[in-house]
Scaffold this active site. Structure first.
Site, PDB file in Angstrom:
ATOM      1  N   GLU A 244      -5.254  -8.401  -0.961  1.00  0.00           N
ATOM      2  CA  GLU A 244      -5.968  -8.168   0.300  1.00  0.00           C
ATOM      3  C   GLU A 244      -7.425  -7.890   0.011  1.00  0.00           C
ATOM      4  O   GLU A 244      -7.743  -7.099  -0.877  1.00  0.00           O
ATOM      5  CB  GLU A 244      -5.422  -6.953   1.064  1.00  0.00           C
TER       6      GLU A 244
ATOM      7  N   GLU B 298       0.835  -1.210   0.000  1.00  0.00           N
ATOM      8  CA  GLU B 298       0.000   0.000   0.000  1.00  0.00           C
ATOM      9  C   GLU B 298       0.863   1.250   0.000  1.00  0.00           C
ATOM     10  O   GLU B 298       0.812   2.078   0.919  1.00  0.00           O
ATOM     11  CB  GLU B 298      -0.948   0.015   1.209  1.00  0.00           C
TER      12      GLU B 298
END
Ligand code: BGP
Length: 478
Positions: free
Chosen positions: A370, A177
């Site tokens: 995810e 991320e």
């Protein structure tokens, strides 16, 4: 779904391992983020704990003891039929301060054992090189990614991993991320702000260093193992315009552009013009050299990996109290969507929309690394957990994933759902925000036996994998 679709689960070192000083490991950014009231300000880089504070509780220090339990945990993943397991390596296990010339053997050995255990079970390791984790010494001495010196230190670290795991690991992810740097700078990149610092300048400066580091590491990887693949990783989720008001549409476009910024550079190999123009306008010089430009151009990623929890909503003119946050992204509430117990919007259709946005923009294979529902669970006296809400959430999302693949024709390498075993929540530090197929007996204060229990979703996901995503019925395991 294609035969070799990589079904599996995902975790991060600091959220599962524990053993925070074992095997010579050094302290790292997350080891300094306690559970409690100060956590949000610390994650945002607005407050700083320079040392481990007396009396504070740090969930990363013991987490769920994957460090001591990885064989049993991997056996459970294998029992579910995993084809892939995504995990991260703690930088400070391999280079305790970040400055050492040689890697710490005990650290490398631990990850080698994990990888060998996975391979023994025919589980493909997907390795995140850096997941919310910067050695404390690099924060103290260099200000973390504010400093250009971080590039070489990161490349040295990544090279040690590529050398050691050459031929065993095919899929790498340079930064988890990476766009979290703009939302939670300390959590994402070990950055906290000093009085008087220009926040935008610091963030773009740090971003540039991470982007060059990622590209340089990619060059080394290709040199050492031409078959290996490097992926970027973005906290994805399209921004919808709140209304058809052009101002809201423009705001949504800008929010999307900002979210795509890192991936634009990592996938297309150059800065988007709105960023270079904005930096010029603001008089910000982040020191992009001609050599940097070439490195970025020559070393783009092979695939786009991403997390997806929800879409977001952009509104140009916010009214008082209207703002809401989900996974650190600020927007307004979507009146069409339900929210999780922790206030994150639930939007399975948005998952397909987001995949289409990423594919249309980059035309590189996607990898869902995810996705999942963080919620509380009840362990019954007989050791079962009836998490039908989690099964429904996952079923609804996997259905959209299948539509993206089968109807829209998007190449997707795999799906590793988040927190496949209960782990410490990144944003809140809680154990009670559970994502797993496997329940772990531990509470928010660190009490509990750490014993593992299979939830209903364990058996459900086992069937999903066994049928390669064909049987998604919520009662497929009964
Ligand atoms: C992502 C992170 C993960 C993970 C997940 C869920 O942002 O990459 O580390 O934790 O979100 O978030 P949380 O743990 O805050 O519920």
């Amino acid at each position: 779904m294609q035969k070799d679709f990589l079904w599996g689960g995902a975790t991060a070192a600091n959220q599962v391992e524990g053993g925070y000083l074992e095997g010579g490991k050094g302290l790292t950014s997350v080891d300094l983020i306690p559970h409690g009231a100060d956590r949000p300000a610390i994650m945002q880089g607005l407050m700083h704990y320079g040392e481990v504070a007396e009396g504070a509780y740090y969930p990363s220090h013991e987490a769920i003891d994957f460090y001591g339990n990885y064989k049993e945990d991997i056996a459970l993943f294998a029992e579910m039929g995993y084809k892939a397991y995504r995990f991260s390596i703690a930088w400070s296990r391999v280079f305790p301060t970040g400055f050492e010339d040689e890697p710490n053997e005990a650290g490398l050995k631990f990850y080698e054992d994990v990888i060998d255990e996975l391979l023994k079970h025919n589980i493909e390791p997907i390795v995140t090189i850096n997941h919310f984790d910067v050695p404390k010494t690099l924060i103290d001495e260099l200000g973390s990614w504010k400093s250009r010196e971080m590039i070489d230190l990161y490349v040295k670290y990544a090279t040690a991993l590529f050398n050691r795991f050459n031929g065993k690991v095919k899929y790498w992810i340079s930064f988890n991320e990476i766009n979290m740097l703009f939302h939670l700078p300390f959590m994402g990149a070990g950055i906290y702000f000093e009085e008087g610092e220009n926040k935008t300048e610091i963030e773009y400066q740090a971003a540039h260093h991470e982007l060059v580091a990622s590209a340089k590491a990619t060059a080394v990887l290709k040199e050492l193992d031409p078959d290996a693949q490097m992926g970027c990783m973005v906290a994805a989720g399209d921004y919808y315009a709140y209304s058809a008001d052009p101002k809201d549409a423009r705001k949504a476009q800008q929010d999307n552009q900002e979210n795509f910024f890192f991936i634009d550079v990592q996938s297309r190999g150059e800065y988007p013009r709105w960023v270079t123009n904005m930096l010029d306008r603001e008089g910000i010089d982040i020191g992009i050299t001609e050599e940097d430009k070439q490195v970025l151009k020559d070393n783009t990623v092979d695939y786009i990996s991403f997390s997806y929890y929800s879409t977001r909503v952009s509104k140009a003119e916010l009214e008082e109290g209207e703002e809401m946050t989900g996974n650190a992204f600020v927007g307004v509430k979507n009146p069409y969507l339900e929210q999780s117990e922790w206030g994150w919007a639930i939007d399975p259709i948005g998952f397909r929309t987001t995949m289409n946005s990423l594919w249309d923009r980059y035309q590189k294979p996607l990898f869902v690394v995810e996705n999942g529902l963080g919620t509380s669970d009840k362990l019954e006296d007989d050791g079962t957990v009836h998490d039908d809400y989690r099964i429904s959430y996952l079923r609804d999302h996997i259905e959209q994933l299948k539509l993206a693949v089968e109807e829209d024709g998007i190449p997707v390498l795999g799906y590793t759902s988040w927190g496949c075993i209960d782990l410490v929540s990144a944003s809140t530090g809680e154990m009670s925000k559970r994502y797993g197929y496997i329940y772990v007996d531990r509470d928010d204060q660190g009490n509990g036996s750490l014993k593992r229990y299979k939830k209903d979703s364990f058996h459900w996901y086992q069937k999903v994998i066994e049928t390669n995503g064909e049987n998604l019925a919520v009662d497929n395991f009964k």
